[in-house]
Design an enzyme around this catalytic site. Structure first.
Site, PDB file in Angstrom:
ATOM      1  N   LYS A  89       2.795   2.513  -6.825  1.00 46.64           N
ATOM      2  CA  LYS A  89       2.379   1.757  -8.021  1.00 46.64           C
ATOM      3  C   LYS A  89       1.418   2.542  -8.900  1.00 46.64           C
ATOM      4  O   LYS A  89       1.524   2.503 -10.125  1.00 46.64           O
ATOM      5  CB  LYS A  89       1.800   0.394  -7.648  1.00 46.64           C
ATOM      6  CG  LYS A  89       0.588   0.419  -6.748  1.00 46.64           C
ATOM      7  CD  LYS A  89       0.276  -0.968  -6.216  1.00 46.64           C
ATOM      8  CE  LYS A  89      -0.764  -0.924  -5.146  1.00 46.64           C
ATOM      9  NZ  LYS A  89      -0.405  -0.175  -3.949  1.00 46.64           N
ATOM     10  N   THR A  90       0.482   3.264  -8.318  1.00 48.56           N
ATOM     11  CA  THR A  90      -0.478   4.033  -9.113  1.00 48.56           C
ATOM     12  C   THR A  90       0.224   5.192  -9.818  1.00 48.56           C
ATOM     13  O   THR A  90      -0.031   5.455 -10.999  1.00 48.56           O
ATOM     14  CB  THR A  90      -1.631   4.543  -8.234  1.00 48.56           C
ATOM     15  OG1 THR A  90      -2.261   3.409  -7.622  1.00 48.56           O
ATOM     16  CG2 THR A  90      -2.652   5.321  -9.039  1.00 48.56           C
TER      17      THR A  90
ATOM     18  N   ASP B 185      -7.783  -1.711  -7.407  1.00 49.24           N
ATOM     19  CA  ASP B 185      -8.575  -0.960  -6.418  1.00 49.24           C
ATOM     20  C   ASP B 185     -10.002  -0.680  -6.901  1.00 49.24           C
ATOM     21  O   ASP B 185     -10.881  -0.405  -6.097  1.00 49.24           O
ATOM     22  CB  ASP B 185      -7.903   0.367  -6.072  1.00 49.24           C
ATOM     23  CG  ASP B 185      -6.753   0.212  -5.098  1.00 49.24           C
ATOM     24  OD1 ASP B 185      -6.535  -0.911  -4.577  1.00 49.24           O
ATOM     25  OD2 ASP B 185      -6.054   1.212  -4.847  1.00 49.24           O
TER      26      ASP B 185
ATOM     27  N   PHE C 213     -13.033  -3.587  -5.651  1.00 49.00           N
ATOM     28  CA  PHE C 213     -13.398  -3.969  -4.285  1.00 49.00           C
ATOM     29  C   PHE C 213     -14.882  -4.289  -4.202  1.00 49.00           C
ATOM     30  O   PHE C 213     -15.708  -3.620  -4.820  1.00 49.00           O
ATOM     31  CB  PHE C 213     -13.072  -2.853  -3.282  1.00 49.00           C
ATOM     32  CG  PHE C 213     -11.665  -2.898  -2.783  1.00 49.00           C
ATOM     33  CD1 PHE C 213     -11.258  -3.886  -1.893  1.00 49.00           C
ATOM     34  CD2 PHE C 213     -10.739  -1.961  -3.197  1.00 49.00           C
ATOM     35  CE1 PHE C 213      -9.958  -3.936  -1.429  1.00 49.00           C
ATOM     36  CE2 PHE C 213      -9.438  -1.994  -2.745  1.00 49.00           C
ATOM     37  CZ  PHE C 213      -9.044  -2.981  -1.861  1.00 49.00           C
TER      38      PHE C 213
ATOM     39  N   THR D  14       0.839  -1.182   0.000  1.00 44.10           N
ATOM     40  CA  THR D  14       0.000   0.000   0.000  1.00 44.10           C
ATOM     41  C   THR D  14       0.886   1.248   0.000  1.00 44.10           C
ATOM     42  O   THR D  14       1.919   1.269   0.663  1.00 44.10           O
ATOM     43  CB  THR D  14      -0.947  -0.013   1.223  1.00 44.10           C
ATOM     44  OG1 THR D  14      -1.778   1.133   1.182  1.00 44.10           O
ATOM     45  CG2 THR D  14      -0.196  -0.032   2.542  1.00 44.10           C
TER      46      THR D  14
END
Length: 193
Positions: A7-8, A27, A30, A3
Site C-alpha cells: 500500500k505504501t 502509520d 500511532f 501489513t
C-alpha cells in the site's frame, strides 16, 4: 489492509504521478508505545484503532478537505499551477491498514483500494523488515495475521465499493490501473460540480 501488502509503495507512486496530491499515512498516527494495549499473550495490540490517534488523523484529513492549498503550504509545499482554463484539482491519498474500519474516515473516500497478498508472502515480507519495537517471537502468527483477518471481516461486513488489488501484480501494472481510475474519478467529480 494487510501489513507489507504494497500500500505504501502504491501510494507513493500515485503521489508522484498525480499533481497536487498529498499522502496521509495512518502509520504516522500511532500512539506512544507505552499506551498501546497488551493482549492476554503479552502482544502489543498495534492492529486496533485504539492504538492510533485517529482524532488527529481525522483533523488532518478535514484540514486538507477545507483548504488543501493552505495544508500543502503548512508543510512547505507549493501547489502545482495548472493552465488558466483548468480548475485546480487536489487529491488526498489516505493509506493505512485500518482506514476502512474507521467509519467517519471511510465515509470520506471517493475511491477505495485494498491490497492483498497471500499469507506466506506477507509473513516473509514482514520478517524481512525492521520494526521499532521489534516483533517478538510468534507475533505474526499469534497476533498480526489473526488481527488482519478479524479487521478484514469487519471491513467487508460494513464497507462497500472496495476494489481488491493483487499485491503480487507488477507495480507498474497496479499503478497504471489505479491512476487511470483516479483520473476518471477526478473527471467524473468535476463534471458533477
Amino acid at each position: 489492509m494487510m501489513t507489507n501488502g504494497g500500500k505504501t509503495t502504491l501510494s507513493m507512486s500515485l503521489h508522484q504521478q498525480i499533481p497536487n496530491s498529498y499522502i496521509i499515512a495512518q502509520d504516522s498516527y500511532f500512539k506512544d508505545d507505552s499506551v498501546v494495549p497488551v493482549d492476554s499473550h503479552g502482544f502489543k495490540q498495534y492492529d486496533m484503532l485504539d492504538a492510533l490517534h485517529m482524532d488527529t488523523m481525522m483533523n488532518d484529513v478535514n484540514s486538507w478537505r477545507r483548504d488543501p492549498e493552505s495544508f500543502l503550504r503548512q508543510f512547505g509545499l507549493m501547489p502545482e499551477q495548472t493552465s488558466s482554463e483548468e480548475e485546480e484539482v487536489f487529491v488526498l491519498i489516505v493509506e493505512g491498514f485500518l482506514i476502512f474500519n474507521h467509519r467517519a474516515l471511510n465515509e470520506l473516500f471517493d475511491k477505495r483500494y485494498f491490497m492483498e497478498i497471500p499469507y506466506e508472502v506477507c509473513k516473509k515480507r514482514r520478517s524481512s523488515r525492521v520494526y521499532r519495537p521489534p516483533d517478538p517471537p510468534g507475533y505474526f502468527d499469534g497476533h498480526v495475521w489473526p488481527m488482519y483477518l478479524k479487521n478484514r471481516r469487519e471491513m467487508e461486513s460494513r464497507v462497500s465499493g472496495v476494489e481488491f488489488l493483487d499485491g503480487l501484480s507488477p507495480k507498474e501494472e497496479l499503478l497504471d490501473a489505479v491512476c487511470k481510475e483516479v483520473y476518471q474519478e477526478i473527471k467524473r467529480l468535476m463534471e458533477k460540480n
